[in-house]
Design a protein around this motif. Sequence first.
Motif, mmCIF file in Angstrom:
data_model
loop_
_atom_site.group_PDB
_atom_site.id
_atom_site.type_symbol
_atom_site.label_atom_id
_atom_site.label_comp_id
_atom_site.label_asym_id
_atom_site.label_seq_id
_atom_site.Cartn_x
_atom_site.Cartn_y
_atom_site.Cartn_z
ATOM 1 N N ILE A 62 0.846 -1.210 0.000
ATOM 2 C CA ILE A 62 0.000 0.000 0.000
ATOM 3 C C ILE A 62 0.874 1.250 0.000
ATOM 4 C CG2 ILE A 62 -1.713 1.314 1.314
ATOM 5 C CD1 ILE A 62 -2.922 -1.173 0.161
ATOM 6 N N SER A 67 2.348 1.785 -3.307
ATOM 7 C CA SER A 67 1.351 2.290 -4.255
ATOM 8 C C SER A 67 1.109 3.773 -4.044
ATOM 9 C CB SER A 67 0.028 1.537 -4.086
ATOM 10 O OG SER A 67 0.242 0.147 -4.123
ATOM 11 N N ARG A 112 0.979 -11.425 -5.781
ATOM 12 C CA ARG A 112 0.371 -10.409 -4.927
ATOM 13 C C ARG A 112 0.362 -9.048 -5.610
ATOM 14 N NH1 ARG A 112 2.333 -10.036 1.122
ATOM 15 N NH2 ARG A 112 0.448 -8.824 1.403
ATOM 16 N N VAL A 113 1.479 -8.733 -6.273
ATOM 17 C CA VAL A 113 1.530 -7.443 -6.975
ATOM 18 C C VAL A 113 0.439 -7.391 -8.035
ATOM 19 C CG1 VAL A 113 2.917 -5.982 -8.505
ATOM 20 C CG2 VAL A 113 4.002 -7.122 -6.551
ATOM 21 N N SER A 167 -2.476 -8.939 -8.131
ATOM 22 C CA SER A 167 -3.831 -8.755 -7.608
ATOM 23 C C SER A 167 -3.983 -7.357 -6.991
ATOM 24 C CB SER A 167 -4.206 -9.864 -6.609
ATOM 25 O OG SER A 167 -3.474 -9.732 -5.426
ATOM 26 N N LEU A 168 -2.895 -6.809 -6.466
ATOM 27 C CA LEU A 168 -2.939 -5.433 -5.955
ATOM 28 C C LEU A 168 -3.249 -4.458 -7.079
ATOM 29 C CD1 LEU A 168 -2.363 -3.247 -3.760
ATOM 30 C CD2 LEU A 168 0.021 -3.299 -4.512
ATOM 31 N N ALA A 199 -6.778 -4.672 -8.097
ATOM 32 C CA ALA A 199 -7.696 -4.058 -7.131
ATOM 33 C C ALA A 199 -7.646 -2.536 -7.228
ATOM 34 C CB ALA A 199 -7.339 -4.512 -5.714
ATOM 35 N N LEU A 200 -6.429 -2.010 -7.341
ATOM 36 C CA LEU A 200 -6.283 -0.551 -7.378
ATOM 37 C C LEU A 200 -6.996 0.065 -8.580
ATOM 38 C CD1 LEU A 200 -2.537 -0.161 -6.286
ATOM 39 C CD2 LEU A 200 -4.558 0.548 -5.002
ATOM 40 N N ASN A 222 -9.742 -0.629 -9.674
ATOM 41 C CA ASN A 222 -11.174 -0.472 -9.387
ATOM 42 C C ASN A 222 -11.463 0.511 -8.244
ATOM 43 O OD1 ASN A 222 -12.411 -2.299 -11.295
ATOM 44 N ND2 ASN A 222 -11.227 -3.878 -10.207
ATOM 45 N N ILE A 223 -10.420 1.195 -7.839
ATOM 46 C CA ILE A 223 -10.602 2.121 -6.712
ATOM 47 C C ILE A 223 -10.339 3.546 -7.160
ATOM 48 C CG2 ILE A 223 -9.664 2.819 -4.466
ATOM 49 C CD1 ILE A 223 -9.023 -0.104 -3.935
ATOM 50 N N ALA A 275 -3.238 5.694 4.128
ATOM 51 C CA ALA A 275 -2.808 4.351 3.714
ATOM 52 C C ALA A 275 -3.810 3.309 4.218
ATOM 53 C CB ALA A 275 -1.416 4.066 4.246
ATOM 54 N N LEU A 293 -6.872 3.361 2.085
ATOM 55 C CA LEU A 293 -6.657 2.665 0.816
ATOM 56 C C LEU A 293 -6.548 1.149 1.050
ATOM 57 C CD1 LEU A 293 -6.259 2.916 -2.197
ATOM 58 C CD2 LEU A 293 -3.801 3.154 -1.820
ATOM 59 N N VAL A 308 -8.590 -1.770 -0.749
ATOM 60 C CA VAL A 308 -7.874 -2.827 -1.471
ATOM 61 C C VAL A 308 -8.217 -4.199 -0.886
ATOM 62 C CG1 VAL A 308 -5.599 -3.825 -1.933
ATOM 63 C CG2 VAL A 308 -5.985 -1.365 -2.279
ATOM 64 N N LEU A 326 -11.415 -5.591 -2.135
ATOM 65 C CA LEU A 326 -11.408 -6.061 -3.510
ATOM 66 C C LEU A 326 -10.466 -7.246 -3.686
ATOM 67 C CD1 LEU A 326 -11.440 -2.627 -5.365
ATOM 68 C CD2 LEU A 326 -13.318 -4.252 -5.170
ATOM 69 N N ALA A 327 -9.405 -7.256 -2.892
ATOM 70 C CA ALA A 327 -8.410 -8.325 -3.039
ATOM 71 C C ALA A 327 -8.058 -8.926 -1.681
ATOM 72 C CB ALA A 327 -7.168 -7.771 -3.739
ATOM 73 N N GLU A 387 -7.270 -11.705 -0.937
ATOM 74 C CA GLU A 387 -6.169 -12.672 -1.015
ATOM 75 C C GLU A 387 -4.815 -12.041 -0.672
ATOM 76 O OE1 GLU A 387 -7.896 -11.558 -3.521
ATOM 77 O OE2 GLU A 387 -6.639 -10.994 -5.226
ATOM 78 N N LEU A 388 -4.771 -10.698 -0.711
ATOM 79 C CA LEU A 388 -3.515 -10.029 -0.371
ATOM 80 C C LEU A 388 -3.215 -10.133 1.119
ATOM 81 C CD1 LEU A 388 -3.655 -6.801 -2.555
ATOM 82 C CD2 LEU A 388 -1.959 -8.615 -2.705
ATOM 83 N N ILE A 407 -3.988 -8.142 3.453
ATOM 84 C CA ILE A 407 -3.534 -6.886 4.069
ATOM 85 C C ILE A 407 -4.238 -6.708 5.409
ATOM 86 C CG2 ILE A 407 -3.550 -4.378 3.863
ATOM 87 C CD1 ILE A 407 -3.377 -4.794 0.829
#
Lengths: 69, 69, 69, 69, 69, 69, 292
Positions: C4, C7, C37-38, C40-41, C44-45, C47-48, G273, G276, G280, G283-284, G286-287, G289
Motif C-alpha cells: 500500500i 502504491s 500479490r503485486v 492482484s494489488l 484491485a487498485l 477499481n478504486i 494508507a 486505501l 484494497v 477487492l483483493a 487474497e492479499l 492486508i
Amino acid sequence: MEYIYASLLLYKAGKELSEENIKRVLEAAGVAVDDVRVKSLVAALKNIDIAKVLEQALAAPVAAAPVQA
Amino acid sequence: MEYIYASLLLYKAGKELSEENIKRVLEAAGVAVDDVRVKSLVAALKNIDIAKVLEQALAAPVAAAPVQA
Amino acid sequence: MEYIYASLLLYKAGKELSEENIKRVLEAAGVAVDDVRVKSLVAALKNIDIAKVLEQALAAPVAAAPVQA
Amino acid sequence: MEYIYASLLLYKAGKELSEENIKRVLEAAGVAVDDVRVKSLVAALKNIDIAKVLEQALAAPVAAAPVQA
Amino acid sequence: MEYIYASLLLYKAGKELSEENIKRVLEAAGVAVDDVRVKSLVAALKNIDIAKVLEQALAAPVAAAPVQA
Amino acid sequence: MEYIYASLLLYKAGKELSEENIKRVLEAAGVAVDDVRVKSLVAALKNIDIAKVLEQALAAPVAAAPVQA
Amino acid sequence: MSAVARTYPKWKTEQLEDLVELLKKYKVFLIGDLTGVPASHVQRLRKKLAKTAEVRVVKPKLFAIALERVGIDPEAFKDLLTGQNIVFFTNENPFDVALKIHNIVTMDYYKPGEKTDKEIVIPEGNTGIPPGPMLSVFGKLKIQTKVQANVIHVAKDTVVAKPGDVISPELSSILQKLGLALKEIRLRLKAGYDGILIPGESLILNIDQYVEMVKAASLDALKIAVELAVPEPEVLPLVLSKAVRQATALAVEAGYVTPETVELVLKAAETKAQALAYEVSRLAPELGIEVK
C-alpha cells in the motif's frame, strides 16, 4: 487573519513581535497595513503567553461542530 | 512552520502562492530562505485545496472519537 | 502494508500504478516481492478511486493527534 | 507525501530510515530527490516513536466512511 | 467586545451594519467610540458571512481560551 | 437575542443592567422595545452571575450551542 | 358608587380605602392563590417580603372595586379574583418579586386524602421504629422490611406513591413517623400587574434559560470576534489557536515535515494508507492486508 499569520511567522522565526516587523511582513505580502490594527494587535500579543497557546492549540478539542443529523 | 505561515498569509491576502512571493515574505520576516524548500512547498500546495483544508482543520474530530480501543 | 505504501508513493509521485513500478519500489526498499500479490494489488487498485479515498481519509483532523493512548 | 510514504514503506519493511534508503526508494519511484528535504525528514523521524504514532492514526473504516449521523 | 455586541445587536435587529448605526448603539451604551475602530470593524464585517459564522461552531479550540498571561 | 446582546454590550461596557439602559441601547439599534420583556430580562439577569456564565460559555460551548433564542 | 358604598359595613369601607391607597402608592401588584396555603406559610411570606411589598389578603369583589376606583379595568381580573387571594403591592420589578415569592418554600407532611404531585419514595435503611403495630402498616404499603436489633429497617428504596395518587392514612402516618415532610408548599401566583397584566406562568422566569441565552450570545460574539481576528485579550488566544491549527492542517496535507509536524504528517499518511488498504482488502482479500 493576515495579521495573525504574520505574527506567528515572526514568532516562529524568533523575531520580536513589534509594529515595525509585523508591518514589514504584511507589506511584503502586499497587504495594505492598518496602523491602528497593528498597534492594538501588538499590545494584545504582549499580554499572551504565545508558547502556551500554541502548545494547547493542537491539544484542545474544537467545539463540537453542530453534528448534522 | 515559518514557510507555512508565510503561505497562509499570502493565501489570505489573495496573493499567488509563488516561490517569489513566499520568499519575499520570509525575507521580510528575517528568515534565511532555503530555495529548495520553497520550491517543494509551492509544488505541494498546488495539489491542495487550501480553502477546504483550512475549513476542515477547524472541524470537530468526529472521526477520532470511535477509535479508542 | 508495504504494498500500500509503495502504491501511495507512486500515486503521489504521479506515476502509473503498474506491476513493474510497484515491484521496483518494493525492491528498492529491500522487500522480497511476490509477483502474484503485486498482480492482484494492481487489479484491485484499478477499481478504486484513489483520489476520493484519500480525500475522505482527510477526515483525520489535526486535533485528533494528541489523543493520548 | 512521497517522502513520508517512502519512509513508511522502509519502516514496515524493517529497514533503517537512513538518507540513503529513503533516497533509493524515492528514486525507484521516479521522484527527483531533494537532499535537504531527506536530511530534515530523517532528523525529524529520529525524534519520534513511529510505532506509537502509527498506532494512534485513525483506523481505516472510520476514516474512510463519510461520517454520517 | 462591545463593538461586536453592538454589531450583533444591529445584525439581529435587521439593521445595516454601518458606521453610524454601530456608533449610535455604542454611544447609547455609554461607550466612548473610537471612529477608526468602527471604520475598520465595518470594513471587516463586510468580508464575513455573519449568518454562516454564527451557525458554525466556534472556529477555535476552546480549552485554549483561558491562557492569558 | 437582541435583548441579550444589548445586555452583554452594557455589561462589557461596565454599565448597570437597568431597564433604562437596556431600553436606550435597543432603541438606538432601532428595536421596538417591549417594556415587559425588558423588565423580565433585568430581573433574570439579576439572578445570574454573568461573569461566571461567560466563563462557562467558553468551557462548555457544546452545551450552549443548541440554544436558539 | 356612593350608594353602593353605603351598603357596606364600616370595616369594608376601610378595607376598600386601604386597597385604593395601596394601588395609588404602588404601580405593581401580584396576586397569589391562597387556596390550601397554611397560615404559617403566609406568615413566612409576609416576613420575608416585608421590605419588598405590602401584603393584603383580599376579597375578590372588594379588590375589583378598588381597581375600578384607580382606573384599572377589573374585567381583565375577573377570572383571577376567585377564591382566596393574597396581593403583594410593590414598586419593584414584578418578575423579581415573583421569583422571591416562588423561592419561598415550606416543607410539610402530606395529609390523608391529599393528592401528591410527585413520586414519594421511602428510603432504604433504619427507620428507628420498633417492631409492633407499625410493621403491618409497612406491610399494607408493600414496603419490604426486616427487623434488626429491634428496629424496623426498610429493605430497599420503595416507591409508595406516584404523581396524582391520593395519600392514604397509612402512608401519611408513616411519613410522619419517618420525619419525611415532603410536601412543598409555595404560593401560586395567578398574575402580576405592571401597567399591563402579566399571566402567572410568565411571572416565574426560567433562569436556566436566560443563562443559556447569555452563553449563546457570548459564544456568538466570540465566533464573530474570532472570525474577524479581533485583537482583544479574550479573543486573541482563540485566533492564534485557530491559525496554528490551520497552519498545521495545511502542513500535514502538504506533507511538510518539521519537528512539530512530523507526527501529524505520519499519522495523516497512515490514515490515508489505512483507508486505501481497507478498499484494497475488500477487492483483493487474497492479499491478506491487515487493516486496523
